[in-house]
Scaffold this motif. Structure first.
Motif, PDB file in Angstrom:
ATOM      1  N   VAL A  27     -13.834 -20.288 -10.692  1.00  0.00           N
ATOM      2  CA  VAL A  27     -13.437 -19.219  -9.757  1.00  0.00           C
ATOM      3  C   VAL A  27     -12.151 -19.588  -9.013  1.00  0.00           C
ATOM      4  CG1 VAL A  27     -14.139 -17.853  -7.754  1.00  0.00           C
ATOM      5  CG2 VAL A  27     -15.853 -18.546  -9.450  1.00  0.00           C
ATOM      6  N   ALA A  28     -11.163 -18.700  -9.090  1.00  0.00           N
ATOM      7  CA  ALA A  28      -9.925 -18.882  -8.307  1.00  0.00           C
ATOM      8  C   ALA A  28      -9.984 -17.947  -7.107  1.00  0.00           C
ATOM      9  CB  ALA A  28      -8.705 -18.561  -9.160  1.00  0.00           C
ATOM     10  N   THR A  29      -9.723 -18.505  -5.930  1.00  0.00           N
ATOM     11  CA  THR A  29      -9.671 -17.678  -4.721  1.00  0.00           C
ATOM     12  C   THR A  29      -8.230 -17.621  -4.229  1.00  0.00           C
ATOM     13  OG1 THR A  29     -11.928 -18.301  -4.124  1.00  0.00           O
ATOM     14  CG2 THR A  29     -10.563 -17.394  -2.361  1.00  0.00           C
ATOM     15  N   LEU A  30      -7.720 -16.404  -4.120  1.00  0.00           N
ATOM     16  CA  LEU A  30      -6.373 -16.190  -3.603  1.00  0.00           C
ATOM     17  C   LEU A  30      -6.506 -15.645  -2.186  1.00  0.00           C
ATOM     18  CD1 LEU A  30      -4.678 -14.451  -6.690  1.00  0.00           C
ATOM     19  CD2 LEU A  30      -4.701 -16.864  -6.088  1.00  0.00           C
ATOM     20  N   THR A  31      -5.955 -16.373  -1.229  1.00  0.00           N
ATOM     21  CA  THR A  31      -6.057 -15.943   0.173  1.00  0.00           C
ATOM     22  C   THR A  31      -4.676 -15.575   0.702  1.00  0.00           C
ATOM     23  OG1 THR A  31      -7.913 -17.478   0.457  1.00  0.00           O
ATOM     24  CG2 THR A  31      -6.915 -16.591   2.467  1.00  0.00           C
ATOM     25  N   LEU A  32      -4.523 -14.317   1.086  1.00  0.00           N
ATOM     26  CA  LEU A  32      -3.285 -13.887   1.750  1.00  0.00           C
ATOM     27  C   LEU A  32      -3.312 -14.547   3.123  1.00  0.00           C
ATOM     28  CD1 LEU A  32      -3.645 -10.119   0.776  1.00  0.00           C
ATOM     29  CD2 LEU A  32      -2.307 -11.870  -0.422  1.00  0.00           C
ATOM     30  N   ASP A  33      -2.303 -15.352   3.425  1.00  0.00           N
ATOM     31  CA  ASP A  33      -2.452 -16.265   4.565  1.00  0.00           C
ATOM     32  C   ASP A  33      -1.260 -16.182   5.528  1.00  0.00           C
ATOM     33  OD1 ASP A  33      -3.465 -18.175   6.204  1.00  0.00           O
ATOM     34  OD2 ASP A  33      -3.267 -19.844   4.804  1.00  0.00           O
ATOM     35  N   ARG A  34      -1.132 -15.024   6.149  1.00  0.00           N
ATOM     36  CA  ARG A  34      -0.153 -14.843   7.240  1.00  0.00           C
ATOM     37  C   ARG A  34      -0.908 -14.150   8.383  1.00  0.00           C
ATOM     38  NH1 ARG A  34       4.026 -11.364   6.677  1.00  0.00           N
ATOM     39  NH2 ARG A  34       5.233 -12.677   8.076  1.00  0.00           N
ATOM     40  N   PRO A  35      -1.925 -14.820   8.924  1.00  0.00           N
ATOM     41  CA  PRO A  35      -2.816 -14.126   9.861  1.00  0.00           C
ATOM     42  C   PRO A  35      -2.106 -13.584  11.100  1.00  0.00           C
ATOM     43  CG  PRO A  35      -3.271 -16.495   9.811  1.00  0.00           C
ATOM     44  CD  PRO A  35      -2.335 -16.215   8.679  1.00  0.00           C
ATOM     45  N   GLU A  36      -1.000 -14.222  11.493  1.00  0.00           N
ATOM     46  CA  GLU A  36      -0.283 -13.753  12.690  1.00  0.00           C
ATOM     47  C   GLU A  36       0.303 -12.365  12.475  1.00  0.00           C
ATOM     48  OE1 GLU A  36       0.664 -16.065  10.587  1.00  0.00           O
ATOM     49  OE2 GLU A  36       2.682 -15.495   9.946  1.00  0.00           O
ATOM     50  N   ALA A  37       0.527 -11.959  11.223  1.00  0.00           N
ATOM     51  CA  ALA A  37       1.048 -10.618  10.916  1.00  0.00           C
ATOM     52  C   ALA A  37       0.021  -9.845  10.094  1.00  0.00           C
ATOM     53  CB  ALA A  37       2.365 -10.723  10.159  1.00  0.00           C
ATOM     54  N   LEU A  38      -1.245 -10.146  10.298  1.00  0.00           N
ATOM     55  CA  LEU A  38      -2.342  -9.490   9.569  1.00  0.00           C
ATOM     56  C   LEU A  38      -2.110  -9.530   8.052  1.00  0.00           C
ATOM     57  CD1 LEU A  38      -3.185  -6.398  11.847  1.00  0.00           C
ATOM     58  CD2 LEU A  38      -3.861  -8.790  12.096  1.00  0.00           C
ATOM     59  N   ASN A  39      -1.540 -10.648   7.594  1.00  0.00           N
ATOM     60  CA  ASN A  39      -1.310 -10.889   6.150  1.00  0.00           C
ATOM     61  C   ASN A  39      -0.419  -9.825   5.520  1.00  0.00           C
ATOM     62  OD1 ASN A  39      -3.075 -13.123   6.402  1.00  0.00           O
ATOM     63  ND2 ASN A  39      -4.818 -11.732   6.205  1.00  0.00           N
ATOM     64  N   ALA A  40       0.521  -9.295   6.332  1.00  0.00           N
ATOM     65  CA  ALA A  40       1.464  -8.298   5.800  1.00  0.00           C
ATOM     66  C   ALA A  40       2.295  -8.936   4.688  1.00  0.00           C
ATOM     67  CB  ALA A  40       2.363  -7.788   6.923  1.00  0.00           C
ATOM     68  N   LEU A  41       2.713  -8.077   3.764  1.00  0.00           N
ATOM     69  CA  LEU A  41       3.323  -8.565   2.521  1.00  0.00           C
ATOM     70  C   LEU A  41       4.838  -8.711   2.654  1.00  0.00           C
ATOM     71  CD1 LEU A  41       1.181  -6.171   0.358  1.00  0.00           C
ATOM     72  CD2 LEU A  41       0.961  -8.666   0.356  1.00  0.00           C
ATOM     73  N   THR A  42       5.302  -9.942   2.631  1.00  0.00           N
ATOM     74  CA  THR A  42       6.734 -10.230   2.573  1.00  0.00           C
ATOM     75  C   THR A  42       7.149 -10.359   1.112  1.00  0.00           C
ATOM     76  OG1 THR A  42       6.233 -12.569   2.606  1.00  0.00           O
ATOM     77  CG2 THR A  42       6.683 -11.539   4.748  1.00  0.00           C
ATOM     78  N   VAL A  43       8.445 -10.402   0.884  1.00  0.00           N
ATOM     79  CA  VAL A  43       8.929 -10.619  -0.491  1.00  0.00           C
ATOM     80  C   VAL A  43       8.337 -11.907  -1.050  1.00  0.00           C
ATOM     81  CG1 VAL A  43      10.972 -11.200  -1.859  1.00  0.00           C
ATOM     82  CG2 VAL A  43      11.066  -9.289  -0.238  1.00  0.00           C
ATOM     83  N   GLU A  44       8.393 -12.975  -0.264  1.00  0.00           N
ATOM     84  CA  GLU A  44       7.873 -14.272  -0.737  1.00  0.00           C
ATOM     85  C   GLU A  44       6.412 -14.182  -1.140  1.00  0.00           C
ATOM     86  OE1 GLU A  44       8.499 -17.084   2.422  1.00  0.00           O
ATOM     87  OE2 GLU A  44       9.772 -18.268   1.074  1.00  0.00           O
ATOM     88  N   GLY A  92      -0.519  -4.405   4.543  1.00  0.00           N
ATOM     89  CA  GLY A  92       0.493  -3.740   3.717  1.00  0.00           C
ATOM     90  C   GLY A  92       1.868  -4.367   3.884  1.00  0.00           C
ATOM     91  N   GLN A  93       2.877  -3.588   3.572  1.00  0.00           N
ATOM     92  CA  GLN A  93       4.257  -4.076   3.666  1.00  0.00           C
ATOM     93  C   GLN A  93       4.536  -4.667   5.047  1.00  0.00           C
ATOM     94  OE1 GLN A  93       6.920  -4.498   1.747  1.00  0.00           O
ATOM     95  NE2 GLN A  93       8.193  -5.066   3.489  1.00  0.00           N
ATOM     96  N   ASP A  94       5.220  -5.819   5.078  1.00  0.00           N
ATOM     97  CA  ASP A  94       5.668  -6.384   6.355  1.00  0.00           C
ATOM     98  C   ASP A  94       6.775  -5.481   6.906  1.00  0.00           C
ATOM     99  OD1 ASP A  94       7.381  -7.964   8.212  1.00  0.00           O
ATOM    100  OD2 ASP A  94       5.816  -9.451   7.847  1.00  0.00           O
ATOM    101  N   LEU A  95       6.459  -4.801   7.993  1.00  0.00           N
ATOM    102  CA  LEU A  95       7.384  -3.792   8.503  1.00  0.00           C
ATOM    103  C   LEU A  95       8.604  -4.407   9.185  1.00  0.00           C
ATOM    104  CD1 LEU A  95       4.796  -1.144   9.743  1.00  0.00           C
ATOM    105  CD2 LEU A  95       6.161  -1.108   7.642  1.00  0.00           C
ATOM    106  N   ALA A  96       8.462  -5.630   9.686  1.00  0.00           N
ATOM    107  CA  ALA A  96       9.626  -6.311  10.277  1.00  0.00           C
ATOM    108  C   ALA A  96      10.641  -6.612   9.181  1.00  0.00           C
ATOM    109  CB  ALA A  96       9.177  -7.587  10.978  1.00  0.00           C
ATOM    110  N   GLU A  97      10.155  -7.048   8.054  1.00  0.00           N
ATOM    111  CA  GLU A  97      11.053  -7.363   6.936  1.00  0.00           C
ATOM    112  C   GLU A  97      11.732  -6.091   6.408  1.00  0.00           C
ATOM    113  OE1 GLU A  97       9.671  -8.642   2.861  1.00  0.00           O
ATOM    114  OE2 GLU A  97      10.314 -10.571   3.674  1.00  0.00           O
TER     115      GLU A  97
END
Ligand code: T3D
Length: 259
Positions: free
Chosen positions: A13-30, A63-68
């Motif tokens: 089992v592979a677990t992928l954790t979106l890990d930007r909790p300070e921005a609610l794991n919003a999606l940056t390009v990286e 969702g999308q990182d709105l700051a970015e």
């Protein structure tokens, strides 16, 4: 881990954790690049038989990182979708391994789309889905307009997409958007138990099943029947089918190898 994605492989089992909790794991390009890369890598890894996608902290993904997005060098929206979001959704749908979204908290915008694109969804009682696009003058994307009617039916999909009220976990369960709701503290244990059950299945048969379910939306019954016969021919010729029959005969659990 500097890209905002944590990858843990434990047995099959592979677990992928979106890990930007300070921005609610919003999606940056990286983070999007890393997520696509890992999904494509896992798709080719026969040792991984099930995948869990979850978020760190109190959110699944906002969702999308709105700051970015407000940066002057941000790519145009259509380009960002074609180049970064859509390949992630395609990777989730085309990989043979079943993917379980363990929705630990709010899933908003493309974060909700990510959960919709997974094969199975279980949610913590605190989770909620927010089709947040309308509030910032955008249309649902990353597959949301395709997945939603298929998951919950046309009428509910229209209400969710056009009115935009948050869908709490209990409502998501009632309308079939998730298949289980559990207390937050039990979410990852439940997700792992589900992943282990999936991982114990015959990998080739599961990949073919995922493919057949996917195709069923765009074909007539006749074509589906022909398709099932073809896939069953492939599965029936596999070593795993022989192992399944032997295990049944010998009254033991099967040991599938994916061949
Ligand atoms: O490239 C493209 O743009 C194309 C693709 C588009 C796809 C999309 O996903 S568009 C939709 C983008 N997402 C949103 O519009 C959701 C925005 N966030 C929210 O509506 C709310 O934050 C939530 C409903 C998700 C959660 O609300 P709440 O009250 O629980 O939390 P909060 O206080 O709003 O947020 C907590 C922090 O996370 C806050 O930061 P702060 O003030 O503590 O420093 C907030 O700014 C940050 N945050 C939340 N969402 C995002 C975010 N930061 C960056 N991007 C976000 N999307």
């Amino acid at each position: 881990m500097t890209d905002g994605l944590r990858v843990d492989v434990d047995g099959p089992v592979a677990t992928l954790t979106l890990d930007r909790p300070e921005a609610l794991n919003a999606l940056t390009v990286e983070l999007k690049v890393a997520l696509r890369r890992e999904l494509e890598r896992i798709a080719a890894d026969r040792a991984v038989r099930a995948v869990i996608l979850t978020g760190a902290g109190r959110a699944f993904c906002a969702g999308q990182d709105l700051a970015e997005r407000e940066r002057p060098d941000a790519a145009p929206l259509d380009e960002e979708l074609r180049e970064r979001y859509n390949p992630i959704i395609r990777a989730l749908r085309s990989m043979g391994q079943p993917v379980i979204a363990a929705v630990n908290g709010v899933a908003a915008g493309a974060g909700a789309s990510l959960a919709f694109a997974c094969d199975l969804r279980i949610a913590a009682a605190e989770a909620r889905f927010v089709l947040a696009f309308g509030r910032i003058g955008l249309v649902p994307d990353s597959g949301a307009t395709w997945f939603l009617p298929r998951l919950v039916g046309a009428a509910r999909a229209a209400e969710i997409a056009l009115v935009g009220d948050p869908i709490p976990a209990d409502e998501a369960l009632r309308i079939g958007l998730v298949s289980r709701v559990v207390p937050a503290g039990e979410l990852m244990t439940e997700a792992r138990a589900l992943a282990d059950r999936v991982a114990a299945g015959a990998p080739l048969a599961l990949a073919l099943t995922k493919n057949a379910l996917e195709r069923s939306w765009s074909i007539e019954l006749d074509e589906a029947l022909d398709g099932e016969a073809k896939l069953q021919g492939i599965a029936g010729a596999s070593a795993d089918h022989a192992e399944g029959l032997a295990a049944f005969r010998e009254k033991r659990e099967p040991r599938f190898t994916g061949s």
